[in-house]
Design an enzyme around this catalytic site. Structure first.
Site, PDB file in Angstrom:
ATOM      1  N   LYS A  83       0.848  -1.195   0.000  1.00  0.00           N
ATOM      2  CA  LYS A  83       0.000   0.000   0.000  1.00  0.00           C
ATOM      3  C   LYS A  83       0.882   1.242   0.000  1.00  0.00           C
ATOM      4  CE  LYS A  83      -4.445   0.452   2.217  1.00  0.00           C
ATOM      5  NZ  LYS A  83      -5.150   0.332   3.495  1.00  0.00           N
TER       6      LYS A  83
HETATM    7  O1  G3P Z   1      -9.453   1.068   4.295  1.00  0.00           O
HETATM    8  C1  G3P Z   1      -9.202   2.317   4.858  1.00  0.00           C
HETATM    9  C2  G3P Z   1      -9.817   2.389   6.184  1.00  0.00           C
HETATM   10  O2  G3P Z   1      -9.130   1.595   7.098  1.00  0.00           O
HETATM   11  C3  G3P Z   1     -10.025   3.760   6.698  1.00  0.00           C
HETATM   12  O3  G3P Z   1     -11.243   3.719   7.312  1.00  0.00           O
HETATM   13  O4  G3P Z   1     -13.011   4.466   8.825  1.00  0.00           O
HETATM   14  O5  G3P Z   1     -10.613   5.110   9.263  1.00  0.00           O
HETATM   15  O6  G3P Z   1     -11.890   6.144   7.390  1.00  0.00           O
HETATM   16  P1  G3P Z   1     -11.700   4.925   8.248  1.00  0.00           P
END
Ligand code: G3P
Length: 214
Positions: A83
């Site tokens: 990533k």
């Molecule tokens: O896949 C990306 C994710 O882990 C971010 O999610 O909820 O932290 O915006 P969030």
């Protein structure tokens, strides 16, 4: 649309992998930090459980550092995907890694323009962050839909991973938008199986079966 788990929690991955629905896993430094273990140990363990792509994120913000980290991460297991953040140095790294056949997932993508650059550099996957766009009052799912249309029109091979998924509505909408993959937190995957009519219907079937034996 394939389901990836968006978690670094090995127990959760082991449990849901038994459902037969997990095609891959994505992690990020925040998710790894929650485990209290090193990224290498966690990614190694996840790759022993899941055959599909497992994303592990680099920490460097310079191209050369990203490439070095990526080479190390890709040696952990053949299904590791590296990533890379959607910044200039990241694009340069993706181009080099693509030439070395190291799979990449360009992350923190928030616009169609960023998605085009990531795909042009040779990214294997791009990850638009749906929930975080919603957080600033934009429509994250609309970005996914636009990316699907553009990638289809210009015949990019890059696959779209809808990320930062927060609820069932996100899952339904990115599926309808045509995302190749959604990476979903464990809690939301558990919600996906729930329906009150399934529970009520099953209860009734079992009751009727019991009554028929009397
Ligand atoms: O896949 C990306 C994710 O882990 C971010 O999610 O909820 O932290 O915006 P969030």
């Amino acid at each position: 649309m394939k389901i990836f788990m968006d978690t670094a929690n090995v127990e959760e991955i082991r449990e849901l992998n038994e459902w037969g629905i997990v095609y891959g896993v994505t992690t990020n430094p925040s998710l790894i930090a929650k485990t209290g273990h090193s990224q290498e140990d966690i990614i190694k363990e996840i790759c022993q459980i899941v055959d599909g792509p497992v994303s592990a994120e680099v920490i460097s913000t310079e191209c050369i550092g990203m490439v070095e980290e990526a080479r190390k991460l890709s040696k952990i297991a053949p299904n590791v995907v590296v990533k890379i953040p959607c910044i200039v140095e990241g694009l340069k790294a993706v181009r080099i890694l693509s030439a070395e056949c190291i799979a990449t997932n360009v992350t923190l993508v928030f616009s169609l323009a960023q998605a085009l650059l990531a795909a042009s550099a040779g990214a294997t996957y791009v990850s638009p962050f749906v929930g975080r766009l919603d957080d600033i009052g934009e429509d994250g799912v609309q970005l996914v839909e636009d990316m699907v249309n553009v990638f289809r029109k210009y015949e990019f091979d890059t696959e779209i991973i809808a990320a930062s998924i927060r609820d069932l509505e996100h899952v339904d909408r990115v599926m309808l938008a045509g995302a190749d993959i959604a990476t979903i937190p464990t809690k939301v995957i558990h919600e996906m199986i729930e329906h009150k009519l399934t529970d009520a219907g099953l209860k009734k079937f079992l009751l009727d079966y019991e009554n028929s034996k009397k």
